[in-house]
Scaffold this active site. Structure first.
Site, short mmCIF file in Angstrom:
data_model
loop_
_atom_site.label_atom_id
_atom_site.label_comp_id
_atom_site.label_asym_id
_atom_site.label_seq_id
_atom_site.Cartn_x
_atom_site.Cartn_y
_atom_site.Cartn_z
N HIS A 129 -3.10 7.27 3.99
CA HIS A 129 -3.51 6.06 3.27
C HIS A 129 -4.95 5.72 3.65
O HIS A 129 -5.30 5.68 4.82
CB HIS A 129 -2.58 4.91 3.63
N CYS A 154 0.80 -1.23 0.00
CA CYS A 154 0.00 0.00 0.00
C CYS A 154 0.84 1.28 0.00
O CYS A 154 0.31 2.36 -0.24
CB CYS A 154 -0.95 0.00 1.18
N ASN A 177 -10.37 0.40 0.55
CA ASN A 177 -8.90 0.43 0.53
C ASN A 177 -8.43 -0.06 -0.84
O ASN A 177 -8.55 -1.25 -1.14
CB ASN A 177 -8.35 -0.45 1.65
#
Length: 331
Positions: free
Chosen positions: A257, A114, A287
């Protein structure tokens, strides 16, 4: 002369299909209230059958090039951040190059989960520093649903698909473009077992005819990830602000994030960042792993959250573990 690191163009793409929390109720034992309370997610975007990582990347790349006023033929490098490429080989960056009708560029994938977008951006800055005439496409694209176990309610509710891209060069920034003032990337491999996709790797190879097991999909220990994500994203943000003699008062927009609303709120609280300064897209996209940061950045621009003179702080956290922070300043 010190090179400039200018983000000339921004683009993003999300698939058309929307998967809501209500839709998930028919797939796994869960509810809209359970998902929303724990994650802040209301819906996410899911690829159509046959739609792959580089298809999303191509859309985002063309949008970034159009935004920059650049032709694809002006590119010198393509970096794709992903942990869900079309194939193990060839790299997604090479496939994307072909889809953009290009040849003879420097193309490679960046695997930092990520945190991949900021790791790829740091790599691209190195290319520009070494060869100031470089024009680099940095794309983060993920089909996370291809690595999602739809029988695991702890993980399947979290993820969506999407892509974001930027064009980086040594040009003087124009209005609407941004300079990368600083970037920090860090890792700790000792924490790797907390978030994994093991199946198919050389340490966990498959044999012909073998049934795909749970280790082919995302497996994670949520509470430990939460603690490390909040701690490390907070620390790297404090570090990058300190070494640039700034505080959160000097930041106009904070883009963490987009993993989970609780994590983002935890980081913002530790940084004493007002809620109004936090960019949130997790509610509508889930996500999207490496793609979450550039998607949120492109949406911030589209929504007018960023304007002339704006300073943006970005931070990411992902498997590995990896984490990063970047400071952007808009012309």
């Amino acid at each position: 002369m010190q090179p400039r690191f200018t983000l000339e163009g921004f683009g993003r793409y999300v698939p058309q299909r929307v998967l809501t929390n209500a839709d998930l109720e028919s797939i796994v034992e869960t509810s809209d209230d359970w998902i929303t309370t724990r994650t802040g997610i209301k819906e996410r975007r899911i690829v159509a059958p046959g739609e792959a990582c580089t298809d999303l990347a191509a859309h985002a790349a063309r949008a970034a090039l159009d935004n920059a006023g650049r032709a694809a033929g002006e590119l010198s490098h393509i970096y794709v951040a992903t942990f869900t490429p079309d194939t193990v080989c060839p790299p997604a960056a090479c496939t994307l190059q072909d889809k953009l009708g290009l040849k003879n560029l420097a193309c490679m994938d960046i695997a930092a989960a990520c945190s991949g977008f900021l790791f790829a951006l740091d790599t691209a800055m190195g290319a520009v520093a070494r060869k100031p005439d470089s024009v680099v496409l940095v794309c983060a694209s993920e089909v996370v649903t291809s690595r999602t176990n739809w029988a695991d309610r702890a993980t399947c509710v979290l993820f969506g698909d999407g892509a974001g891209a930027v064009v980086l060069s040594n040009r003087e920034p124009k209005p609407g473009q941004a300079s990368v003032r600083d970037i920090i990337i860090q890792s700790d491999g000792a924490l790797g077992p907390l978030l994994t996709v093991k199946g198919g790797g050389s340490a966990h190879p498959y044999k012909l005819g073998q049934t795909v097991d749970a280790d082919h999909f995302i497996e994670m220990i949520g509470p430990e990830i939460y603690k490390n994500a909040v701690r490390n994203m907070t620390q790297v943000c404090e570090d990058i602000l300190a070494r640039n003699a700034l505080t959160m008062n000097d930041v106009d927009l904070f883009i963490p994030h987009q993993a989970n609303l609780r994590i983002m709120e935890g980081v913002a609280k530790r940084l004493r960042c007002p809620e109004a300064k936090v960019m949130i897209t997790v509610d509508r996209y889930g996500n999207t792993a490496a793609a979450s940061a550039p998607i949120a950045l492109a949406d911030a621009l589209a929504e007018g959250r960023v304007g002339p003179g704006s300073r943006v702080l970005m931070t990411t956290f992902g498997g590995g573990f990896t984490w990063a922070a970047a400071l952007l300043e808009f012309a």
